[in-house]
Write a protein that holds these residues in place. Structure first.
Motif, short mmCIF file in Angstrom:
data_model
loop_
_atom_site.label_atom_id
_atom_site.label_comp_id
_atom_site.label_asym_id
_atom_site.label_seq_id
_atom_site.Cartn_x
_atom_site.Cartn_y
_atom_site.Cartn_z
N SER A 117 0.86 -1.18 0.00
CA SER A 117 0.00 0.00 0.00
C SER A 117 0.90 1.23 0.00
O SER A 117 1.79 1.35 0.85
CB SER A 117 -0.91 0.00 1.23
N ARG A 119 1.07 5.49 -0.19
CA ARG A 119 0.44 6.81 -0.18
C ARG A 119 1.37 7.77 -0.91
O ARG A 119 2.53 7.92 -0.53
CB ARG A 119 0.17 7.31 1.24
N THR A 125 -3.79 6.90 -2.83
CA THR A 125 -3.29 5.67 -2.21
C THR A 125 -3.44 4.54 -3.21
O THR A 125 -4.53 4.31 -3.75
CB THR A 125 -4.07 5.34 -0.92
N GLU A 127 -2.85 0.39 -3.97
CA GLU A 127 -2.61 -0.94 -3.41
C GLU A 127 -2.41 -1.90 -4.58
O GLU A 127 -3.31 -2.08 -5.40
CB GLU A 127 -3.77 -1.40 -2.54
N GLY A 163 4.75 3.90 2.76
CA GLY A 163 4.55 2.59 2.15
C GLY A 163 4.57 1.49 3.19
O GLY A 163 5.28 1.59 4.20
N GLU A 166 1.08 -5.20 2.83
CA GLU A 166 -0.21 -5.66 3.30
C GLU A 166 -0.14 -7.16 3.61
O GLU A 166 0.46 -7.93 2.87
CB GLU A 166 -1.29 -5.41 2.24
#
Length: 213
Positions: A117, A119, A125, A127, A163, A166
């Motif tokens: 993920s 930003r 953002t 993913e 960053g 995930e």
């Protein structure tokens, strides 16, 4: 040489961490690993030495528990031999795990094949799965390092404000490996052969080791 480092160790904090880093850095390098971080703090009458190691940036995947166990033994032996941490201490050797923020280029390289993920500077953002990291000055990254994401997206590293990796259910086994921690209590030169035997017995029980000095 051990004397000055020992004085730094007594000061605690950054000075103690630098002293430990000077001792364990060559040991970790010899094991073919990267020394990610060293922290030294106090917990009551004992010091707590936390050493974080990782695979080199050109490798993909998690550090296995056997390799973590081996480097933990080597780090513990080096600290005992140098007496860099005075008095009783607990040693914890671990890997960064998926909770580590992606703040350095090597972090992104280590996150290849993982779902990340990001930003960005413009507020968006993203993913996506990180496929590759192009080094600055190479084809496609002439103006700076670039992240190659699945779906064809390319993001300059300079545009990433935050960053992280995930956690994916299908990668839970990998997550368990990255969170393995070897913990060893020690008292520097006061630890004798019996304590070493106890540590060997604890190793047989699994990747986490605890020895009270």
């Amino acid at each position: 040489m051990a004397g000055p480092r020992n004085e730094q160790g007594r000061g605690g904090g950054a000075a103690a961490a630098d002293a430990v880093r000077a001792v364990v850095g060559p040991v970790v390098h010899t094991a073919g690993l990267w020394l990610e971080d060293v922290q030294v703090s106090r917990a009551g009458a004992r010091s707590v030495v936390r050493v974080t190691v990782d695979l080199p940036e050109d490798e993909v995947g998690a550090l296995g528990s056997d390799a973590l166990d081996e480097v933990s033994r080597a780090v513990s032996a080096a600290l005992d031999a140098d007496d860099v941490v005075p008095g009783a201490y607990t040693l914890e050797v671990s890997t960064p795990g998926t909770s580590r923020p992606l703040t350095q280029l090597r972090h992104f390289k280590r996150a290849r094949t993982r779902l990340v993920s990001l930003r960005l500077a413009d507020g968006r953002t993203l993913e996506a799965r990180l496929l590759d990291v192009l080094e600055a000055g190479t084809e496609g990254a002439e103006d700076g390092a670039v992240l190659v994401l699945d779906g064809g997206a390319r993001v300059p590293v300079a545009d990433v404000r935050k960053g992280r990796v995930e956690v994916e259910l299908k990668r839970l086994d990998d997550l368990d490996d990255t969170q393995d921690t070897d913990e060893t209590g020690d008292e520097g030169d006061d630890v004798g052969a019996d304590a070493a035997d106890d540590a060997e017995d604890a190793d047989d029980a699994g990747p986490a080791r605890t020895q009270e000095g």
